[in-house]
Motif scaffolding. Structure first.
Motif, mmCIF file in Angstrom:
data_model
loop_
_atom_site.group_PDB
_atom_site.id
_atom_site.type_symbol
_atom_site.label_atom_id
_atom_site.label_comp_id
_atom_site.label_asym_id
_atom_site.label_seq_id
_atom_site.Cartn_x
_atom_site.Cartn_y
_atom_site.Cartn_z
ATOM 1 N N TYR A 12 -72.131 69.715 -29.565
ATOM 2 C CA TYR A 12 -73.855 69.972 -30.048
ATOM 3 C C TYR A 12 -74.429 70.487 -31.468
ATOM 4 O O TYR A 12 -74.477 70.739 -31.550
ATOM 5 C CB TYR A 12 -74.293 71.354 -29.613
ATOM 6 C CG TYR A 12 -75.145 71.169 -27.697
ATOM 7 C CD1 TYR A 12 -75.349 70.164 -27.474
ATOM 8 C CD2 TYR A 12 -74.574 71.774 -27.231
ATOM 9 C CE1 TYR A 12 -75.423 69.791 -26.350
ATOM 10 C CE2 TYR A 12 -74.243 71.210 -25.503
ATOM 11 C CZ TYR A 12 -75.152 71.043 -25.004
ATOM 12 O OH TYR A 12 -75.707 70.247 -24.027
ATOM 13 N N ARG B 160 -76.271 68.640 -34.822
ATOM 14 C CA ARG B 160 -77.826 67.221 -34.983
ATOM 15 C C ARG B 160 -77.074 66.545 -35.197
ATOM 16 O O ARG B 160 -77.846 65.369 -35.336
ATOM 17 C CB ARG B 160 -78.258 68.650 -35.637
ATOM 18 C CG ARG B 160 -79.668 68.403 -36.363
ATOM 19 C CD ARG B 160 -80.039 69.184 -37.037
ATOM 20 N NE ARG B 160 -80.817 70.360 -36.967
ATOM 21 C CZ ARG B 160 -81.499 71.229 -36.911
ATOM 22 N NH1 ARG B 160 -82.467 70.840 -37.005
ATOM 23 N NH2 ARG B 160 -81.737 72.409 -36.193
ATOM 24 N N PRO C 213 -80.198 72.190 -25.830
ATOM 25 C CA PRO C 213 -80.675 72.262 -27.498
ATOM 26 C C PRO C 213 -81.151 72.189 -28.719
ATOM 27 O O PRO C 213 -82.119 71.985 -29.159
ATOM 28 C CB PRO C 213 -79.161 72.694 -27.948
ATOM 29 C CG PRO C 213 -78.355 71.498 -27.168
ATOM 30 C CD PRO C 213 -79.088 71.476 -26.163
ATOM 31 N N TYR C 214 -81.578 70.344 -28.982
ATOM 32 C CA TYR C 214 -81.886 69.942 -29.020
ATOM 33 C C TYR C 214 -83.135 69.835 -29.273
ATOM 34 O O TYR C 214 -83.793 69.763 -29.942
ATOM 35 C CB TYR C 214 -81.328 68.420 -29.439
ATOM 36 C CG TYR C 214 -80.097 68.482 -29.132
ATOM 37 C CD1 TYR C 214 -79.480 67.761 -30.551
ATOM 38 C CD2 TYR C 214 -79.382 67.453 -27.871
ATOM 39 C CE1 TYR C 214 -77.920 67.880 -30.846
ATOM 40 C CE2 TYR C 214 -78.474 67.253 -28.389
ATOM 41 C CZ TYR C 214 -77.396 67.892 -29.501
ATOM 42 O OH TYR C 214 -75.678 67.183 -29.469
ATOM 43 N N ASP D 41 -84.440 73.593 -30.063
ATOM 44 C CA ASP D 41 -85.020 73.420 -31.474
ATOM 45 C C ASP D 41 -86.498 72.242 -32.383
ATOM 46 O O ASP D 41 -86.751 72.967 -32.880
ATOM 47 C CB ASP D 41 -83.640 73.042 -32.291
ATOM 48 C CG ASP D 41 -83.932 72.716 -33.591
ATOM 49 O OD1 ASP D 41 -84.020 74.274 -34.120
ATOM 50 O OD2 ASP D 41 -83.463 71.173 -34.195
ATOM 51 N N MET D 42 -86.383 71.379 -31.192
ATOM 52 C CA MET D 42 -87.386 70.084 -31.710
ATOM 53 C C MET D 42 -89.097 71.493 -31.944
ATOM 54 O O MET D 42 -89.535 71.045 -32.299
ATOM 55 C CB MET D 42 -86.902 69.404 -31.812
ATOM 56 C CG MET D 42 -88.215 68.631 -31.919
ATOM 57 S SD MET D 42 -88.116 66.730 -30.942
ATOM 58 C CE MET D 42 -88.602 66.850 -29.469
ATOM 59 N N LYS E 167 -89.215 74.307 -33.613
ATOM 60 C CA LYS E 167 -90.211 74.137 -34.602
ATOM 61 C C LYS E 167 -91.106 73.421 -34.543
ATOM 62 O O LYS E 167 -92.431 74.331 -35.387
ATOM 63 C CB LYS E 167 -88.818 72.876 -35.275
ATOM 64 C CG LYS E 167 -88.036 74.479 -35.729
ATOM 65 C CD LYS E 167 -87.267 72.820 -36.757
ATOM 66 C CE LYS E 167 -85.987 73.740 -37.075
ATOM 67 N NZ LYS E 167 -84.987 74.432 -36.242
#
Length: 129
Positions: free
Chosen positions: A5, A7, A60-61, A64-65, A68
């Motif tokens: 994973y 980024r 996980p992407y 995270d996005m 945020k």
């Protein structure tokens, strides 16, 4: 091999889009509509839902996005963690509810199952998972 994973993997999304431009365009238009075409659900709430779903899907992407984005919209740590716990509880409840199928399968008459299998095509799989 690099970390699974990483980024920087996301920098390859344009490559994916070029490979299937019509489908990618449809997806991106759908995503835009979901987040921006209606305000029946406030933007912060949409992001909290997305955070919860991202945890259920294990991306996980997306975690995270959407965390945020939620934070930028005024979301708090408490709201994010509560959304994740709601997702965990709901997922656990669904697993428990589906356990009734395990009981039914276990108790099912073996003769019924044998008869049912004989009726099915021998090339058809019993399960797709």
């Amino acid at each position: 091999m690099t970390h699974y994973y990483d980024r920087t993997n996301l920098s390859r999304i344009p490559e994916l889009i070029k490979l299937v431009p019509q489908a990618a365009g449809s997806f991106l238009a759908f995503e835009k509509d979901v987040y921006h075409a209606s305000d029946a659900i406030p933007a912060k709430m949409k992001e909290l839902i997305a955070v919860a779903v991202a945890h259920v899907t294990g991306c996980p992407y997306c975690i995270d996005m959407h965390v945020k984005k939620c934070k930028a919209l005024g979301g708090t740590r408490e709201e994010i963690v509560e959304a994740v716990l709601i997702a965990a509880s709901t997922r656990a409840g669904a697993i428990l509810s589906h356990a009734t199928h395990a009981l039914i399968s276990f108790e099912e008459d073996d003769n019924k199952r044998s008869h049912k299998k004989a009726e099915q095509s021998s090339s058809a799989p019993d399960c797709f998972c």
